[in-house]
Design an enzyme around this catalytic site. Structure first.
Site, PDB file in Angstrom:
ATOM      1  N   HIS A 148      -9.437   0.919  -1.399  1.00 32.15           N
ATOM      2  CA  HIS A 148      -9.495   1.717  -0.019  1.00 32.15           C
ATOM      3  C   HIS A 148     -10.808   1.540   0.408  1.00 32.15           C
ATOM      4  CE1 HIS A 148      -5.651   3.325  -1.513  1.00 32.15           C
ATOM      5  NE2 HIS A 148      -5.618   4.204  -0.609  1.00 32.15           N
ATOM      6  N   ASP A 175       1.612   4.007   3.034  1.00 33.55           N
ATOM      7  CA  ASP A 175       0.727   4.854   2.229  1.00 33.55           C
ATOM      8  C   ASP A 175       1.400   5.909   1.527  1.00 33.55           C
ATOM      9  OD1 ASP A 175      -1.840   5.610   1.431  1.00 33.55           O
ATOM     10  OD2 ASP A 175      -2.497   6.113   3.597  1.00 33.55           O
ATOM     11  N   ASP A 176       1.564   6.978   2.082  1.00 32.00           N
ATOM     12  CA  ASP A 176       2.129   8.303   1.411  1.00 32.00           C
ATOM     13  C   ASP A 176       3.324   8.601   2.325  1.00 32.00           C
ATOM     14  OD1 ASP A 176       0.159   8.901  -0.561  1.00 32.00           O
ATOM     15  OD2 ASP A 176      -1.108   8.889   1.244  1.00 32.00           O
ATOM     16  N   HIS A 191       0.848  -1.406  -0.085  1.00 32.31           N
ATOM     17  CA  HIS A 191       0.003  -0.076   0.086  1.00 32.31           C
ATOM     18  C   HIS A 191       0.961   1.100   0.042  1.00 32.31           C
ATOM     19  CE1 HIS A 191      -3.911   2.049   1.727  1.00 32.31           C
ATOM     20  NE2 HIS A 191      -3.230   2.680   1.254  1.00 32.31           N
ATOM     21  N   HIS A 248       1.297   4.808  -2.542  1.00 28.57           N
ATOM     22  CA  HIS A 248       0.762   5.676  -3.614  1.00 28.57           C
ATOM     23  C   HIS A 248       2.262   6.575  -3.869  1.00 28.57           C
ATOM     24  CE1 HIS A 248      -3.510   5.549  -2.380  1.00 28.57           C
ATOM     25  NE2 HIS A 248      -2.877   5.329  -1.224  1.00 28.57           N
ATOM     26  N   GLU A 261     -11.286   3.186   5.866  1.00 32.46           N
ATOM     27  CA  GLU A 261     -10.181   4.138   6.354  1.00 32.46           C
ATOM     28  C   GLU A 261     -11.223   5.150   7.032  1.00 32.46           C
ATOM     29  OE1 GLU A 261      -8.240   6.535   3.154  1.00 32.46           O
ATOM     30  OE2 GLU A 261      -6.549   7.144   4.543  1.00 32.46           O
TER      31      GLU A 261
HETATM   32  N1  ADE Z   1      -4.593   8.606  -2.061  1.00 31.32           N
HETATM   33  C1  ADE Z   1      -3.297   8.932  -1.500  1.00 31.32           C
HETATM   34  N2  ADE Z   1      -3.395   8.226  -0.136  1.00 31.32           N
HETATM   35  C2  ADE Z   1      -4.613   7.945  -0.116  1.00 31.32           C
HETATM   36  C3  ADE Z   1      -5.321   7.435   1.130  1.00 31.32           C
HETATM   37  N3  ADE Z   1      -4.801   7.280   2.522  1.00 31.32           N
HETATM   38  N4  ADE Z   1      -6.566   7.500   1.253  1.00 31.32           N
HETATM   39  C4  ADE Z   1      -7.197   7.461   0.102  1.00 31.32           C
HETATM   40  N5  ADE Z   1      -6.664   7.951  -1.112  1.00 31.32           N
HETATM   41  C5  ADE Z   1      -5.406   8.357  -1.028  1.00 31.32           C
HETATM   42 ZN    ZN Z   2      -3.545   4.897   0.417  1.00 27.96          ZN
END
Ligand code: ADE
Ligand code: ZN
EC number: 3.5.4.2
Length: 315
Positions: free
Chosen positions: A194, A275-276, A14, A16, A197
């Site tokens: 997703h 994630d990011d 996971h 991006h 969340e």
């Molecule tokens: N795009 C990038 N990170 C995300 C996240 N945590 N949830 C939904 N979309 C995303």
């Molecule tokens: Zn994500």
């Protein structure tokens, strides 16, 4: 312990790619592409990374992605991420990218994919990191737009292992994308989404029953629905959990409240992901470290989490 966690062989499921754009690279690409930025320097940009929810983060994330213009930019982004993987013994990765974030700005699909794909190929050859790319649809846009994206991907079908679904969850349930996921499945794509969340357990049910996904991204709100918990345990459906993301976006107010280890010990196939990472303060190893620091994760639990990530690969 940190060195030991870092050395554990693991997969990241996971991530991006646009969310791995570090402020330093963001500034370098802005300079290269002669783009004026609203922040004076890297520190000012980092200072803006304080979020109360998913949407506040997404607004900045899409703004940041605007510096990505050329095939070389997408190559550099992906290569920088793969270097991190190498440093943290991530031996396999299944990154997402959001084609619509770029094609809607006039960047051709093949420019985006060309840079990413070449870097992933070099990552395999030069760093020994295997990968599988996931084409993610933006759920705040209409399903018709996702169909167009799937069509644009057609000439490059072999570049992808799966389709995914991301962006603003609330108000955009998986059911909105049932037809395009059906189409993708008919073309041989696997799928992930997703769900759970910020959204309710119902969205996880929909992702499983309507989108027929192989893996749930986040899914931490499954714990609110006992029948759903039983299903994901019985069917061993993997969850790609992102602890630092969840605290930065205030899904949990404090890491000590995070439910990942409770899920793990109940038999859910949970995995640890970043994630990011450029926006949330760390890559996979920093996420493992946070679980150790705040939840007392043991080595045995860490080993199970890492093994789950290797078992839950789609590629
Ligand atoms: N795009 C990038 N990170 C995300 C996240 N945590 N949830 C939904 N979309 C995303
Ligand atoms: Zn994500």
């Amino acid at each position: 312990m940190y060195d030991w966690l870092n050395a554990l062989p693991k997969a990241e499921l996971h991530l991006h790619l646009e969310g791995s754009l570090e402020p330093e690279l963001l500034f370098a690409l802005a300079a290269r592409n002669k783009i004026a930025l609203p922040w004076n320097d890297v520190e000012a940009l980092r200072g803006a990374y304080a979020f109360n929810n998913l949407q506040e983060f997404l607004d900045l994330y899409y703004q940041g992605a605007d510096v990505l213009r050329t095939e070389q930019d997408f190559y550099d982004l992906t290569w920088a991420y793969l270097q991190k993987c190498k440093a943290q013994n991530v031996i396999h990765t299944e990154p997402f990218f959001d084609p619509q974030t770029h094609t809607d700005r006039g960047i051709p699909f093949e420019v985006v994919l060309g840079g990413i794909r070449q870097a992933l190929k070099d990552g395999q050859q030069q760093l020994g990191i295997s990968s599988g790319l996931i084409l993610s649809f933006l759920r705040h846009l209409p399903e018709d737009e996702a169909f167009k994206t799937l069509e644009q991907a057609r000439p490059f079908r072999d570049a992808f292992i799966a389709v995914g679904l991301d962006s603003s969850e609330m108000g955009h349930p998986p059911s909105k994308f049932q037809r395009v996921f059906d189409k993708a499945r008919s073309e041989g794509y696997l799928s992930v989404a997703h769900a759970g969340e910020e959204g309710p357990p119902e969205y996880i049910w929909e992702a499983l029953d309507l989108l027929k996904i192989q893996r749930i991204d986040h899914g931490v709100r499954a714990i609110e629905d006992e029948r759903l918990m039983q299903r994901i345990i019985d069917e061993q459906i993997p969850l790609t959990v992102c602890p630092l993301s969840n605290t930065k976006l205030r899904v949990f107010e404090d890491m000590r409240q995070h439910n990942i280890l409770e899920m793990l010990d109940r038999g859910v196939k949970v995995t640890v992901n970043s994630d990011d990472p450029a926006y949330f303060g760390g890559y996979v190893s920093e996420n493992f470290a946070a679980l150790h620091d705040s939840l007392g994760m043991t080595r045995e639990q860490a080993q199970r989490l890492a093994q789950n990530s290797l078992d839950a690969r789609l590629a």
